[in-house]
Design a protein around this motif. Structure first.
Motif, PDB file in Angstrom:
ATOM      1  N   ALA A  71       0.827  -1.205   0.000  1.00 11.78           N
ATOM      2  CA  ALA A  71       0.000   0.000   0.000  1.00 11.78           C
ATOM      3  C   ALA A  71       0.862   1.256   0.000  1.00 11.78           C
ATOM      4  CB  ALA A  71      -0.932  -0.012   1.212  1.00 11.78           C
ATOM      5  N   VAL A  72       1.947   1.229   0.776  1.00 11.02           N
ATOM      6  CA  VAL A  72       2.857   2.381   0.798  1.00 11.02           C
ATOM      7  C   VAL A  72       3.459   2.625  -0.583  1.00 11.02           C
ATOM      8  CG1 VAL A  72       5.054   3.228   1.719  1.00 11.02           C
ATOM      9  CG2 VAL A  72       3.385   2.187   3.248  1.00 11.02           C
ATOM     10  N   VAL A  73       3.850   1.545  -1.254  1.00 10.74           N
ATOM     11  CA  VAL A  73       4.418   1.687  -2.600  1.00 10.74           C
ATOM     12  C   VAL A  73       3.390   2.272  -3.562  1.00 10.74           C
ATOM     13  CG1 VAL A  73       5.345   0.426  -4.579  1.00 10.74           C
ATOM     14  CG2 VAL A  73       6.101  -0.145  -2.277  1.00 10.74           C
ATOM     15  N   PHE A  74       2.142   1.815  -3.477  1.00 13.69           N
ATOM     16  CA  PHE A  74       1.097   2.351  -4.348  1.00 13.69           C
ATOM     17  C   PHE A  74       0.871   3.834  -4.097  1.00 13.69           C
ATOM     18  CE2 PHE A  74      -1.171  -1.982  -5.012  1.00 13.69           C
ATOM     19  CZ  PHE A  74      -0.191  -2.316  -5.933  1.00 13.69           C
ATOM     20  N   VAL A  75       0.877   4.228  -2.823  1.00 13.65           N
ATOM     21  CA  VAL A  75       0.712   5.648  -2.501  1.00 13.65           C
ATOM     22  C   VAL A  75       1.867   6.462  -3.060  1.00 13.65           C
ATOM     23  CG1 VAL A  75       0.661   7.322  -0.602  1.00 13.65           C
ATOM     24  CG2 VAL A  75      -0.715   5.237  -0.469  1.00 13.65           C
ATOM     25  N   ARG A  76       3.080   5.938  -2.903  1.00 22.48           N
ATOM     26  CA  ARG A  76       4.244   6.646  -3.441  1.00 22.48           C
ATOM     27  C   ARG A  76       4.180   6.740  -4.959  1.00 22.48           C
ATOM     28  NH1 ARG A  76       7.810   9.519  -0.361  1.00 22.48           N
ATOM     29  NH2 ARG A  76       9.514   8.903  -1.748  1.00 22.48           N
ATOM     30  N   LEU A  77       3.691   5.692  -5.609  1.00 15.28           N
ATOM     31  CA  LEU A  77       3.532   5.757  -7.060  1.00 15.28           C
ATOM     32  C   LEU A  77       2.544   6.842  -7.460  1.00 15.28           C
ATOM     33  CD1 LEU A  77       3.470   1.985  -8.124  1.00 15.28           C
ATOM     34  CD2 LEU A  77       5.058   3.723  -8.957  1.00 15.28           C
ATOM     35  N   GLY A  78       1.483   6.992  -6.669  1.00 17.59           N
ATOM     36  CA  GLY A  78       0.470   7.987  -6.997  1.00 17.59           C
ATOM     37  C   GLY A  78       0.899   9.411  -6.747  1.00 17.59           C
ATOM     38  N   THR A  79       1.846   9.607  -5.811  1.00 20.30           N
ATOM     39  CA  THR A  79       2.268  10.969  -5.467  1.00 20.30           C
ATOM     40  C   THR A  79       3.636  11.335  -6.029  1.00 20.30           C
ATOM     41  OG1 THR A  79       3.219  10.178  -3.376  1.00 20.30           O
ATOM     42  CG2 THR A  79       0.922  10.918  -3.335  1.00 20.30           C
ATOM     43  N   ALA A  80       4.342  10.384  -6.618  1.00 22.61           N
ATOM     44  CA  ALA A  80       5.678  10.657  -7.143  1.00 22.61           C
ATOM     45  C   ALA A  80       5.615  11.600  -8.342  1.00 22.61           C
ATOM     46  CB  ALA A  80       6.368   9.352  -7.532  1.00 22.61           C
ATOM     47  N   PHE A  81       6.564  12.482  -8.421  1.00 19.76           N
ATOM     48  CA  PHE A  81       6.667  13.372  -9.576  1.00 19.76           C
ATOM     49  C   PHE A  81       8.036  14.041  -9.586  1.00 19.76           C
ATOM     50  CE2 PHE A  81       5.675  16.465  -6.351  1.00 19.76           C
ATOM     51  CZ  PHE A  81       6.276  17.647  -6.786  1.00 19.76           C
ATOM     52  N   ILE A  82       8.380  14.590 -10.743  1.00 17.29           N
ATOM     53  CA  ILE A  82       9.548  15.459 -10.876  1.00 17.29           C
ATOM     54  C   ILE A  82       9.049  16.788 -11.401  1.00 17.29           C
ATOM     55  CG2 ILE A  82      11.757  15.847 -12.040  1.00 17.29           C
ATOM     56  CD1 ILE A  82      11.982  12.818 -12.318  1.00 17.29           C
ATOM     57  N   GLY A  83       9.370  17.860 -10.715  1.00 15.42           N
ATOM     58  CA  GLY A  83       8.947  19.186 -11.125  1.00 15.42           C
ATOM     59  C   GLY A  83      10.133  20.121 -11.265  1.00 15.42           C
ATOM     60  N   ILE A  84      10.181  20.847 -12.365  1.00 15.35           N
ATOM     61  CA  ILE A  84      11.245  21.828 -12.594  1.00 15.35           C
ATOM     62  C   ILE A  84      10.616  23.207 -12.651  1.00 15.35           C
ATOM     63  CG2 ILE A  84      13.084  22.596 -14.140  1.00 15.35           C
ATOM     64  CD1 ILE A  84      13.426  19.783 -15.092  1.00 15.35           C
ATOM     65  N   ASP A  85      11.011  24.065 -11.734  1.00 18.23           N
ATOM     66  CA  ASP A  85      10.551  25.448 -11.737  1.00 18.23           C
ATOM     67  C   ASP A  85      11.750  26.355 -12.017  1.00 18.23           C
ATOM     68  OD1 ASP A  85      11.856  26.233  -9.199  1.00 18.23           O
ATOM     69  OD2 ASP A  85      10.412  24.897  -8.264  1.00 18.23           O
ATOM     70  N   PRO A  86      11.568  27.644 -12.106  1.00 21.32           N
ATOM     71  CA  PRO A  86      12.705  28.515 -12.418  1.00 21.32           C
ATOM     72  C   PRO A  86      13.831  28.485 -11.393  1.00 21.32           C
ATOM     73  CG  PRO A  86      10.641  29.655 -12.840  1.00 21.32           C
ATOM     74  CD  PRO A  86      10.290  28.382 -12.137  1.00 21.32           C
ATOM     75  N   VAL A  87      13.565  27.986 -10.192  1.00 19.98           N
ATOM     76  CA  VAL A  87      14.555  28.031  -9.119  1.00 19.98           C
ATOM     77  C   VAL A  87      15.190  26.675  -8.843  1.00 19.98           C
ATOM     78  CG1 VAL A  87      14.917  28.564  -6.671  1.00 19.98           C
ATOM     79  CG2 VAL A  87      13.385  29.986  -8.041  1.00 19.98           C
ATOM     80  N   ALA A  88      14.409  25.604  -8.875  1.00 19.10           N
ATOM     81  CA  ALA A  88      14.904  24.314  -8.403  1.00 19.10           C
ATOM     82  C   ALA A  88      14.243  23.158  -9.129  1.00 19.10           C
ATOM     83  CB  ALA A  88      14.685  24.187  -6.897  1.00 19.10           C
ATOM     84  N   ILE A  89      14.800  21.967  -8.873  1.00 17.94           N
ATOM     85  CA  ILE A  89      14.235  20.704  -9.355  1.00 17.94           C
ATOM     86  C   ILE A  89      13.755  19.937  -8.132  1.00 17.94           C
ATOM     87  CG2 ILE A  89      14.654  18.548 -10.581  1.00 17.94           C
ATOM     88  CD1 ILE A  89      17.190  21.239 -11.001  1.00 17.94           C
ATOM     89  N   THR A  90      12.488  19.572  -8.123  1.00 19.77           N
ATOM     90  CA  THR A  90      11.906  18.789  -7.034  1.00 19.77           C
ATOM     91  C   THR A  90      11.762  17.346  -7.500  1.00 19.77           C
ATOM     92  OG1 THR A  90      10.680  20.699  -6.200  1.00 19.77           O
ATOM     93  CG2 THR A  90       9.947  18.523  -5.483  1.00 19.77           C
ATOM     94  N   VAL A  91      12.340  16.425  -6.754  1.00 21.04           N
ATOM     95  CA  VAL A  91      12.268  15.003  -7.091  1.00 21.04           C
ATOM     96  C   VAL A  91      11.583  14.285  -5.943  1.00 21.04           C
ATOM     97  CG1 VAL A  91      13.543  12.916  -7.689  1.00 21.04           C
ATOM     98  CG2 VAL A  91      14.395  15.153  -8.426  1.00 21.04           C
ATOM     99  N   ARG A  92      10.374  13.801  -6.178  1.00 24.15           N
ATOM    100  CA  ARG A  92       9.647  12.985  -5.205  1.00 24.15           C
ATOM    101  C   ARG A  92       9.575  11.583  -5.780  1.00 24.15           C
ATOM    102  NH1 ARG A  92       4.094  15.280  -3.102  1.00 24.15           N
ATOM    103  NH2 ARG A  92       5.585  16.775  -2.221  1.00 24.15           N
ATOM    104  N   GLY A  93      10.510  10.728  -5.376  1.00 22.30           N
ATOM    105  CA  GLY A  93      10.630   9.414  -5.969  1.00 22.30           C
ATOM    106  C   GLY A  93       9.672   8.395  -5.390  1.00 22.30           C
TER     107      GLY A  93
END
Length: 213
Positions: A71-93
């Motif tokens: 269940a934890v893995v499924f939740v992480r799959l649903g919330t994982a993303f990589i976002g690039i904004d003008p200041v930083a790169i956010t990695v939620r693996g």
């Protein structure tokens, strides 16, 4: 009387990303299908055939723990993303810790093609390095897709070193040791092996005690 009201504090605006990546849909779908139609029936069949009834409370507890982990893995799959904004790169693996890296720290990228047990099954890897060559983050195309890797490269627009020759995972982590994930560490393999040995030994002890009793 003076005005006793105060202006409401402004809510911080949500981060606006120029590029957003999500894990491949096929990864989520294949994970769910493999658990539901393969691992679960096989585990139930093996337990039903091989274990006596007195061990079922232990097995039930183990199944509950396994279900919680899935269940934890499924939740992480649903919330994982990589976002690039003008200041930083956010990695939620999915299996790695969350991190936010300033864009100005990303000096160069390394693109490599790796393989595991079979040379025919390869995947692309991306590593971000700072000006001193220190590891910042690592992305795998089997999670984020080849197109996603390319979009990260295009968005960051820094120097890229392309390792054209496919290499094994062992060679890859030897060449870039700081990029090794926690589950690729030797200690993780030892811990998993120890847990498996203890579980089998416990079952054998309980079974032998029951036969002798």
């Amino acid at each position: 009387m003076g005005d006793l009201t105060a202006p409401a504090a402004a809510r911080p605006s949500a981060t606006v990303y120029d590029v957003v990546l999500r894990p491949r849909r096929s990864l989520v779908r294949s994970t769910i299908l493999s658990v539901v139609f393969s691992a679960v029936p096989l585990a139930v069949a093996l337990v039903w055939v091989s274990l006596p009834m007195r061990l079922w409370p232990v097995v039930t507890g183990a199944v509950i723990l396994l279900a919680a982990a899935v269940a934890v893995v499924f939740v992480r799959l649903g919330t994982a993303f990589i976002g690039i904004d003008p200041v930083a790169i956010t990695v939620r693996g999915v299996l790695t810790q969350n991190r936010r890296v300033g864009r100005d720290r990303v000096h160069s990228l390394v693109l490599a093609t790796t393989y595991g047990s079979a040379v025919e099954r390869t995947t692309r890897e991306l590593i971000a390095l700072d000006a001193a060559g220190a590891h910042l983050f690592r992305l795998r195309a089997d999670t984020w897709s080849d197109a996603g890797i390319d979009s990260i490269v295009d968005a960051l627009g820094v120097q890229v070193t392309d390792e054209t020759r496919p290499m094994s995972i062992r060679e890859f982590v030897r060449r870039y040791p700081a990029s090794r994930s926690w589950y690729e560490q030797r200690g993780a393999y030892v811990a998993v092996g120890a847990v498996a040995v203890l579980a089998v030994a416990g079952l054998l002890v309980v079974e032998t005690t029951g036969l002798l009793g």
